[in-house]
Design an enzyme around this catalytic site. Structure first.
Site, short mmCIF file in Angstrom:
data_model
loop_
_atom_site.label_atom_id
_atom_site.label_comp_id
_atom_site.label_asym_id
_atom_site.label_seq_id
_atom_site.Cartn_x
_atom_site.Cartn_y
_atom_site.Cartn_z
CD GLU A 1 -8.24 -1.47 7.81
OE1 GLU A 1 -9.00 -1.45 6.84
OE2 GLU A 1 -7.01 -1.43 7.69
CG ASP B 1 -1.16 -0.25 8.26
OD1 ASP B 1 -2.11 0.53 8.46
OD2 ASP B 1 -1.17 -1.12 7.37
N GLY C 1 0.84 -1.20 0.00
CA GLY C 1 0.00 0.00 0.00
C GLY C 1 0.87 1.24 0.00
#
Lengths: 421, 421
Positions: B251, B148, B17
């Site tokens: 999430e 992250d 990502g």
């Protein structure tokens, strides 16, 4: 001491969904009003809009220092509190108006400025009419605000330009992300933006595309009935050409049956007031075309993103606030707006419309701004929209975050008995 | 002409990502490599990470002008394209490695720099091990990136600080909006942020609160099992005290059963890879407490928001790129990272960890960063996180929007037959 009929207090209040720049209008009102001490005594504000007037929860903005007024100008949200509350029609609730004017009289209010959207402009009309009927000397001026840009009588609405700039920037950024993540399998990204009946914000995302194949590739507007088959065919064509497809969806899009797109179980639970359209579209793309789909829902972020305000927008927000004070002092009731004088270089000035020409009406995207295929906008729209997102007006940052003002003014002592609206 | 074993080409690629600052690392690599013409011939980049190496879809970064290198530094997304592709273990697919080294040899690659997350650092290890085993002279260096922040061996990961700054800013802004919209009925707002197993981004939102009653009021972390009853009781208490409650949801939060929170029908359709947790939480608040709830899903917006990058983060992203080149030239294989020297004033330097200490591992929030009640973070976390969002590094704007680079470099002519990974 002789009462001067031209001298009195000004009352300001905020209404409806707030924006990144409504406080710039508030600062404009306060700033301008302070420069007329001969005409305006105190500059009061109501907590939570017309509700605060009825409740007599008022504050005196004299407590805001010049430095804080500068911070207020650059703070999102509604610093005085907003509301979603409409006055009853006079003939159905005369007592409500008695209370309203009792509060105005108790605080010697001669100028009432209401900063809101379509509904609030109707409130302005109701109050002005009632004041005139009872001979209460009051000039009411409406100050427009809405990210939805759906107010009639103004070329654009303060609040819209900044939300548009934020969303177009986000779509440009997301487009680069999406392009990087695309290998062989098709990909799609769906962003749901505000716009129940009017697609101005969704349309503004078109400005993100700096190249024919750049995001957004498709825009779904509430003004155009959603044709699922035609849409999916277009998504497929974009993915086959570009590798990925970025779609902007206005929250209020409807199917050919006129019903709003929403997940079935969402409607039953009703837990989110609208929304859902983006999720439905994402689900259809995945289910029918098999692409990986990411989905984002900007919600409040888009209307509070003061960190990326448009300088045009903050200037206009301040200008309508200042103009409203001047109109009020001139005894000119009505709704202030923005009149466009030229596209490029962009020139504008404030104007004034009668309440009747604005209140409760709604301005949707005109046909000449919608692409022939219904999935985008025209160059005419781009020409109209571009100047509204021009210029940056960064707030002050401290510790890595915007240094916004948390306005804390004491309530004025009540002069009347309590009242529950 | 004698071959110089210390001279060869450098190959850079992006994986996983992408982030708002991965291109700042790319620019750091290119910039540093250009300053060593005695050691590095061409600075190549692969399209779409290791996939591009296998496919021999390479570009020569010499085509990037100095001006464009400056724009690349401030452009989000992965300019060379990313991928989600892991090499097979050598023993299972020797042919894949034969192809890989055939490409490296055909382009005289002596230095391979891979810019990615945990999985990419394992790819680095695999390639270095295979090179050593076959006697191919190659130094592999991993360049960390991830919003992250879950990479081991580094105090923080380039990409995280900017996403954290964007999210904390958004929460501060939304908090002001929410406060303005609160009259008497309770209100809640839920923002779902990235973080499947590690709650760093959700935790960072805590920096938004500049006052004990400011948003975010509650943070749900993947490191803490979601206790619905305790959570709802806390929401109710916040609403009764403050009027509204803003909740940040990672999430990846799981219930006490260890299963991820998601709408039932979402799981069956599987149309969104994760997500759903925020929507579930919003639904529970509305269904159980009756409050109006707004819900936002930041998705790609949070990792591509280069318009609000952290200056600390862009500096570190460039620094790990530059350091990786220097390590490679020194023959020091491993993963570059950031070592913290002091919190305040913040001081840091780059370091190097062995592949084995990083690849495929995952760094979650340590217990000392999680509030005792599980619904927030500790002051120790705030001290750790604050410097990472410090400073603004605005991209250049043109026409009201960030002027990002769309890198378009021609593919190098293939020197080998085609290959489908």
């Amino acid at each position: 001491m002789t009462a001067n009929p031209l001298h009195g207090n000004l009352l300001y209040a905020q209404s409806g969904g707030v924006t990144a720049v409504i406080n710039a209008s508030a600062a404009g009102v306060i700033d301008e009003a302070r420069s007329h001490p001969d005409r305006i005594g105190r500059v009061l504000a109501a907590r939570n809009g017309i509700l605060g007037v009825l409740r007599e929860t008022l504050v005196d903005t004299a407590g805001i220092s010049d430095a804080d007024l500068g911070r207020l100008r650059a703070t999102p949200g509604g610093a005085f509190g907003s509301c979603r509350f409409d006055l009853d029609p006079l003939e159905r609730n005369a007592a409500q108006y008695d209370r309203l004017f009792a509060v105005l009289a108790a605080h010697d209010v001669r100028y009432f400025l209401y900063n809101g959207g379509n509904g609030s402009m109707e409130t302005c009309r109701q109050i002005q009419t009632a004041a005139d009927a009872r001979g209460y000397p009051l000039t009411v001026v409406g100050v427009p605000k809405t990210v939805d840009n759906d107010i009639v009588g103004t070329d654009c609405c303060p609040g819209f330009g900044s939300a548009a700039k934020y969303l177009a920037t986000s779509v440009r950024e997301v487009g680069l992300d999406l392009a990087a993540m695309t290998t062989n399998d098709g990909r799609a990204f769906v962003l749901e933006v505000m716009g129940r009946n009017a697609g101005w914000l969704a349309a503004a995302c078109a400005l993100a595309a700096d190249d024919a194949d750049a995001a957004p590739h498709l825009i779904l507007l509430p003004e155009v009935a959603f044709d699922e088959q035609a849409f999916l065919a277009r998504v497929k064509a974009v993915v086959e050409r570009v590798g990925a497809c970025a779609v902007v969806v206005a929250e209020g899009i409807c199917g050919p049956d006129g019903k709003i797109l929403a997940m079935q179980d969402r409607n039953q639970k009703g837990y989110i007031q609208l929304g859902g359209a983006g999720e439905v579209v994402a689900e259809r793309i995945h289910a029918c075309l098999g692409y990986k789909v990411h989905y984002a829902l900007a919600d409040y972020l888009q209307r509070s993103a003061r960190h990326l305000a448009s300088k045009t927008d903050t200037a206009q927000a301040a200008a309508v606030g200042k103009a409203a004070v001047r109109r009020a002092l001139a005894g000119q009731q009505g709704v202030v707006g923005i009149e466009r004088l030229a596209d490029s270089p962009y020139r504008w000035r404030t104007n004034l419309s009668p309440f009747e020409a604005v209140g409760n009406l709604e301005r949707r995207l005109p046909a000449e701004f919608i692409a022939a295929d219904g999935f985008g906008v025209t160059d005419a729209f781009r020409r109209w929209c571009r100047p509204l997102i021009e210029g940056e007006d960064w707030p002050r940052f401290a510790g890595g975050l915007p240094d916004y003002l948390r306005l804390q003014l004491p309530l004025l002592a009540a002069r009347l008995p309590g009242y529950a609206p």
